[in-house]
Design an enzyme around this catalytic site. Structure first.
Site, PDB file in Angstrom:
ATOM      1  N   GLY A 269       7.238  14.133   2.058  1.00 40.18           N
ATOM      2  CA  GLY A 269       6.661  15.367   2.571  1.00 40.18           C
ATOM      3  C   GLY A 269       5.178  15.285   2.835  1.00 40.18           C
TER       4      GLY A 269
ATOM      5  CD  GLN B 163      -2.213  -7.119  48.253  1.00 42.56           C
ATOM      6  OE1 GLN B 163      -1.824  -6.126  48.866  1.00 42.56           O
ATOM      7  NE2 GLN B 163      -3.215  -7.882  48.684  1.00 42.56           N
TER       8      GLN B 163
ATOM      9  CD  GLU C 216      -2.388   0.816   8.467  1.00 41.15           C
ATOM     10  OE1 GLU C 216      -2.728   1.689   7.641  1.00 41.15           O
ATOM     11  OE2 GLU C 216      -2.221  -0.362   8.157  1.00 41.15           O
TER      12      GLU C 216
ATOM     13  CE1 TYR D 281      -3.745   2.443   1.173  1.00 37.59           C
ATOM     14  CE2 TYR D 281      -2.131   3.210   2.775  1.00 37.59           C
ATOM     15  CZ  TYR D 281      -3.334   3.369   2.118  1.00 37.59           C
ATOM     16  OH  TYR D 281      -4.120   4.459   2.408  1.00 37.59           O
TER      17      TYR D 281
END
Length: 381
Positions: A128, A277, A362, A122
Site C-alpha cells: 500500500g 531514406q 526507482e 533494497y
C-alpha cells in the site's frame, strides 16, 4: 562539466563493456527464459571492482564516482539490462551502509558486499506504499536490544536469493519522520518470502514480497539515528535513478546496434533496409535521442558527485528522460526488425520488455515530474 571522457573513464567503460560482451550477452536470452539469477557472473564482475563502485576503499570498495557508475551500468546493460540493474540495486543498498553506517557496521558488512560474497536487496515499497513511500507501515517496535518487525515489503529485487535486506521500517509516528533503516539478515527467523513474481521482463532476477512476522533484529543493525530512514532512502534513490537511466541507455544502445546490423543484411523491394531514406532518418533520430539522454545523464551524475543543490532535481530529470528515451528507442528498434523483432531469438523484444519497468521503478516517471515541478515552484517563490 565534461563533454569528453578522460583516459581513466574510457578504460572503466571499456572494461565493463568487454565483460558484458564476453560474460553476459551470450547468456542473456537463456537467463531470461529460465529465470536464472546469475550470481556467479555477478561475483566475477565484483572481482573487477563493480560490486562496490562508489564504496570507500578502506572496506574494499572501488571509491569511484557516480559519473563512473553511470558509464559502468550503461556498458553492462548492453549485455543484459536486467543483470546490470540488479548490480546497481546492490550497489545502492551497499552505499547506504557505507554512507550512514558506523565503523563497526561498515567493516562487518561492506568487505563481503563489495566482493558480492554477500548480496543486498533494497526494501522500501509495500503493497500500500509505492509512490507514497512515506506512508509505509512495516513496524519495528523496540524490545530491549532488538526491534521486533512486522509487515510486508513488495516488489523486492533479489528477495529470497540475497543475504541482506536494507529495509525502511516505521519506528515512530506517521510520515517520513517516523521511518528508520535496518539491515536485516535474510535468514532471520520470522523473515519469509513470497513466490517469484511472474513479470513482463526482468526475469533474470527474482522479485518477491518480503514478510516480517515478529522478526527480531538487533538495534545495532540500525543505520544512523531513529527517524532518518526516509532521508537515507531518498538519498539512495538519487543515485539509483541515475543508475537505472544508465541501464536504459545501455539496453537501448544494444537494440539500436542490433537494428543497424539487421538493416544492413535485410533487403526489401530490391534494396537493403539501410538504403531507404525514411529508415535512415529514423535511426538518426534514435541515435540523437540516445546521445541527448546520455549527455544529460552525465550532467546529473556530475552534479551528484559535487553535491550540487539541484542534484536531486537533475537526477529525477535524468531518470525520467533517460528511461523514456531508452524504452522508445528499443521499441523503434523492434519495429525496424519487422516481424523478426517480435521473435525472442533476435533479442530485441527482451530488451523492450526489460526497459519498460525502468519507467516505473526507482520512483515512477510521474513522480519524477512531481519532484522537478516542486523544485521549480519553490525556486520561483
Amino acid at each position: 562539466m565534461q563533454f569528453a571522457l578522460n583516459e581513466d573513464q574510457i578504460a572503466v567503460r571499456d572494461m565493463a563493456r568487454a565483460f558484458a560482451a564476453e560474460k553476459i550477452a551470450p547468456h542473456a536470452l537463456e537467463w531470461d527464459e529460465t529465470k536464472h539469477f546469475p550470481v556467479d557472473v555477478m561475483r566475477e564482475a565484483a572481482n573487477l571492482g563493480i560490486g562496490g563502485i562508489y564504496i570507500r576503499d578502506d572496506v574494499g570498495g572501488s571509491a569511484m564516482t557516480r559519473f563512473d557508475a553511470a558509464l559502468i551500468f550503461e556498458a553492462l546493460a548492453t549485455g543484459c539490462p536486467t543483470t546490470s540493474a540488479f548490480i546497481s540495486i546492490h550497489n545502492m543498498a551497499s552505499w547506504m551502509i557505507d554512507a550512514y553506517g558506523n565503523d563497526t557496521q561498515r567493516h562487518t558488512w561492506l568487505p563481503k558486499l563489495c566482493t558480492m560474497e554477500l548480496i543486498a536487496s533494497y526494501c522500501l515499497t509495500e503493497p500500500g506504499a509505492g509512490s507514497d513511500a512515506a506512508a509505509l507501515r512495516t513496524r519495528a517496535v523496540r524490545d530491549g536490544d532488538h526491534y521486533v518487525l512486522n509487515g510486508q515489503k513488495q516488489f523486492i529485487s533479489g528477495a529470497g536469493s540475497t543475504d541482506l535486506l536494507v529495509a525502511m521500517v516505521r519506528t515512530g509516528g506517521d510520515g517520513p519522520g517516523g521511518v528508520s533503516t535496518l539491515v536485516v539478515d535474510g535468514n532471520t527467523p520470522g523473515v519469509s518470502f513470497g513466490a517469484n513474481e511472474r513479470k513482463m521482463g526482468w526475469n533474470a532476477q527474482p522479485t518477491r514480497a518480503v514478510m516480517f512476522e515478529n522478526a527480531r533484529v538487533p538495534v545495532a543493525n540500525r543505520l544512523g539515528e531513529e527517524g532518518i530512514g526516509f532521508k537515507i532512502a531518498m538519498a539512495g534513490l538519487d543515485g539509483g535513478r541515475l543508475n537505472i537511466a544508465a541501464c536504459s541507455l545501455g539496453g537501448a544502445q544494444a537494440a539500436l546496434d542490433k537494428a543497424l546490423a539487421y538493416m544492413k543484411d535485410r533487403k526489401a523491394f530490391g534494396k537493403r533496409l539501410d538504403e531507404f531514406q525514411a529508415l535512415q532518418f529514423k535511426i538518426a533520430d534514435m541515435a540523437t535521442e540516445l546521445e541527448a539522454a546520455r549527455t544529460f545523464l552525465w550532467r546529473a551524475a556530475a552534479a551528484l558527485d559535487r553535491k550540487d543543490p539541484d542534484a536531486s532535481m537533475l537526477c529525477a530529470m535524468a531518470k525520467r528522460f533517460g528511461t523514456d528515451v531508452g524504452f522508445e528507442v528499443a521499441n523503434q528498434a523492434l519495429q525496424l526488425h519487422g516481424g523478426y523483432g517480435y521473435l525472442s531469438e533476435y533479442g530485441v523484444e527482451k530488451i523492450v520488455r526489460d526497459l519498460r519497468v525502468h519507467q516505473i521503478l526507482e520512483g515512477t516517471n510521474e513522480i519524477m515530474r512531481l519532484i522537478v515541478s516542486r523544485k521549480l515552484i519553490e525556486g520561483a517563490r
